[in-house]
Design a protein around this motif. Sequence first.
Motif, PDB file in Angstrom:
ATOM      1  N   ARG A 161       0.947  -1.390  -0.126  1.00 29.55           N
ATOM      2  CA  ARG A 161      -0.247   0.140   0.010  1.00 29.55           C
ATOM      3  C   ARG A 161       0.798   1.189  -0.030  1.00 29.55           C
ATOM      4  O   ARG A 161       0.586   2.184  -0.727  1.00 29.55           O
ATOM      5  N   GLU A 162       2.087   1.316   0.589  1.00 27.54           N
ATOM      6  CA  GLU A 162       2.825   2.186   0.535  1.00 27.54           C
ATOM      7  C   GLU A 162       3.506   2.449  -0.543  1.00 27.54           C
ATOM      8  O   GLU A 162       3.574   3.522  -1.292  1.00 27.54           O
ATOM      9  N   ALA A 163       3.746   1.342  -1.496  1.00 22.55           N
ATOM     10  CA  ALA A 163       4.344   1.444  -2.633  1.00 22.55           C
ATOM     11  C   ALA A 163       3.383   1.876  -3.469  1.00 22.55           C
ATOM     12  O   ALA A 163       3.513   2.806  -4.555  1.00 22.55           O
ATOM     13  N   ARG A 164       2.055   1.808  -3.606  1.00 19.65           N
ATOM     14  CA  ARG A 164       1.049   2.308  -4.440  1.00 19.65           C
ATOM     15  C   ARG A 164       0.803   3.779  -4.182  1.00 19.65           C
ATOM     16  O   ARG A 164       0.702   4.562  -4.934  1.00 19.65           O
ATOM     17  N   ALA A 165       1.093   4.314  -2.824  1.00 20.50           N
ATOM     18  CA  ALA A 165       1.077   5.531  -2.606  1.00 20.50           C
ATOM     19  C   ALA A 165       2.253   6.322  -3.399  1.00 20.50           C
ATOM     20  O   ALA A 165       2.002   7.394  -3.822  1.00 20.50           O
ATOM     21  N   LEU A 166       3.268   5.665  -3.277  1.00 17.36           N
ATOM     22  CA  LEU A 166       4.490   6.220  -4.109  1.00 17.36           C
ATOM     23  C   LEU A 166       4.440   6.353  -5.395  1.00 17.36           C
ATOM     24  O   LEU A 166       4.764   7.385  -6.239  1.00 17.36           O
ATOM     25  N   ARG A 167       3.769   5.271  -5.975  1.00 11.58           N
ATOM     26  CA  ARG A 167       3.433   5.270  -7.615  1.00 11.58           C
ATOM     27  C   ARG A 167       2.431   6.566  -7.926  1.00 11.58           C
ATOM     28  O   ARG A 167       2.712   7.199  -8.942  1.00 11.58           O
ATOM     29  N   THR A 168       1.690   6.720  -7.064  1.00 12.39           N
ATOM     30  CA  THR A 168       0.330   8.020  -7.395  1.00 12.39           C
ATOM     31  C   THR A 168       1.380   9.347  -7.231  1.00 12.39           C
ATOM     32  O   THR A 168       1.067  10.227  -8.048  1.00 12.39           O
ATOM     33  N   LEU A 169       2.221   9.529  -6.054  1.00 13.79           N
ATOM     34  CA  LEU A 169       3.009  10.617  -6.038  1.00 13.79           C
ATOM     35  C   LEU A 169       4.173  10.875  -7.196  1.00 13.79           C
ATOM     36  O   LEU A 169       4.363  11.938  -7.448  1.00 13.79           O
ATOM     37  N   ARG A 170       4.437   9.859  -7.502  1.00 17.69           N
ATOM     38  CA  ARG A 170       5.557   9.700  -8.851  1.00 17.69           C
ATOM     39  C   ARG A 170       4.999  10.470  -9.829  1.00 17.69           C
ATOM     40  O   ARG A 170       5.466  11.322 -10.701  1.00 17.69           O
ATOM     41  N   THR A 197      10.843   7.588   3.877  1.00 17.37           N
ATOM     42  CA  THR A 197      11.492   6.385   3.670  1.00 17.37           C
ATOM     43  C   THR A 197      12.989   6.629   3.411  1.00 17.37           C
ATOM     44  O   THR A 197      13.414   7.305   3.801  1.00 17.37           O
ATOM     45  N   THR A 198      13.697   5.365   3.173  1.00 14.88           N
ATOM     46  CA  THR A 198      15.067   5.372   2.831  1.00 14.88           C
ATOM     47  C   THR A 198      15.527   6.437   2.003  1.00 14.88           C
ATOM     48  O   THR A 198      16.651   6.835   2.216  1.00 14.88           O
ATOM     49  N   PHE A 199      14.693   6.671   0.668  1.00 19.82           N
ATOM     50  CA  PHE A 199      15.058   7.777   0.083  1.00 19.82           C
ATOM     51  C   PHE A 199      14.754   8.989   0.159  1.00 19.82           C
ATOM     52  O   PHE A 199      14.317   9.803  -0.958  1.00 19.82           O
ATOM     53  N   ASP A 200      14.284   9.270   1.312  1.00 24.91           N
ATOM     54  CA  ASP A 200      13.387  10.531   1.937  1.00 24.91           C
ATOM     55  C   ASP A 200      12.058  10.799   0.950  1.00 24.91           C
ATOM     56  O   ASP A 200      11.800  12.032   0.893  1.00 24.91           O
ATOM     57  N   LEU A 201      11.389   9.935   0.787  1.00 24.16           N
ATOM     58  CA  LEU A 201       9.899  10.059   0.115  1.00 24.16           C
ATOM     59  C   LEU A 201       9.030   9.785   1.232  1.00 24.16           C
ATOM     60  O   LEU A 201       9.094   9.769   2.564  1.00 24.16           O
TER      61      LEU A 201
END
Length: 468
Positions: A102-111, A258-262
């Motif tokens: 779900r966190e990965a899905r959030a980042l896809r939207t933000l990307r 996150t690890t890469f500051d997202l």
Amino acid sequence: MSGDGRLAVVLHSHLPYVEGFGTWPFGEEWLWEAAATCYVPLLELFDRRADAAALTLSVTPVLADQLAADGVADRFRAFLDDVREDTYRRDIEGLEGTGYPREARALRTLREVYRGARAAIDARDGDIAGALLAHATWTSSATHAVLPLLATPAGLRAQVEGGIGAHRRRAGHWDGGFWLPECAYDPALDGALADAGVRTTCVDLTDLLGFGDRRHLQPWATAAGTTLLPIDRSLMDLVWSDGAMPAAAAYRDSHRRTTFDLLPWANDGTPWDPERARAQARTDAATFVRAARERLRDGGLAVIALDTEFLGHWWIEGPWWLEALLDEARGQGLEIVDADRAAAELRAAGRVAPLPEEARRTSTWGTPRTLWTWSGPQVAAMARRARRLELQVASLGSRATPRAWRELLAVQSSDWAFLRTRATAGDYPDRRSDSHAEALVAELHALGSAAPALRNLAPFLDGTAART
């Protein structure tokens, strides 16, 4: 005041002068982040909706300088194509691989925000500065200096006339709207502002007139005739204060990284859900408009002023809230009016009264609402040095070189003291202030020894500096 109440929304667009000075975590990356998450969404709102023209947009000359610099579009593209694509890919893969879909899905939207910015810059041939200035009716001082802290008439003219001249050169028009940096007002500025053609500006009189006082819904006139629009904190604090609307559970948490500051989490610790957040933005816009209508039930002009960068960079849902505000205002019968138009109409109707005696004092929108943020003990040495250097440059008269003026303008930026006071950028503000001061001292010791230009800072200054 009587009659139907109206709301003016002033968007203040400004960044420190970071062009070519550092990357991550402090430096030019601030410019790319603001362009992707704030300026492009705002431009798309202007493109999509005719009623967005009722918003009052200010763009500081120093921000326009950076967005108009040679090579800026290519560096912005490289940031989007390389840095943002890579960091999002790595974090998405990492979250999926460790059981956080779900966190990965959030980042896809933000990307998609960054990918959309990439398409937008190509569609505008890389000219973000020109696109913003097509909608910007207000300008500001050249490098966002706190004007009451300047030491000389020549320094004040260089900041005010330099900023106005740059805006006219780029935008081709100006109707007298001027953002006072940090809303820093002092009656001693009245003559200089009026002489430069400033007709309308914002002030924060909260502590002088009292929080919630109806006099904040009344425009006031300076002794020289400039119209002062008080910011109405009773409304603005609903959006921009500790615990205000952006702190709602559904909105993205701007602290947990996150690890890469997202930032894939919501304020309540759950994975960020864009539909949930968008619904919250619509709810908050409706709440704000209801509060504005209640505040204005007996008429008046309410003014709220927000940093454009707040709407997108700090509050990723801010652009959704702003568009929902336009919808709700139309639906609930609240008129959003351009600040220049409102001020002109009130002047023509004879409804701009002389500034009350108790408000004829120095004020800012800082914390506290004095000059302390930019001149208190924590930054006193920085403030004293800026004044001392200004006196030296001004004393040279026509012998002062363009490079000396540009380094002085860089030293005078309000950003270095603000960042040091807030302790949000490490030693970056100290290094920047020190480096410009040192370069100015070197130029004063050997006039003409440095190239006239300072990257793209104040490129139109030469004529203004000569007139001082």
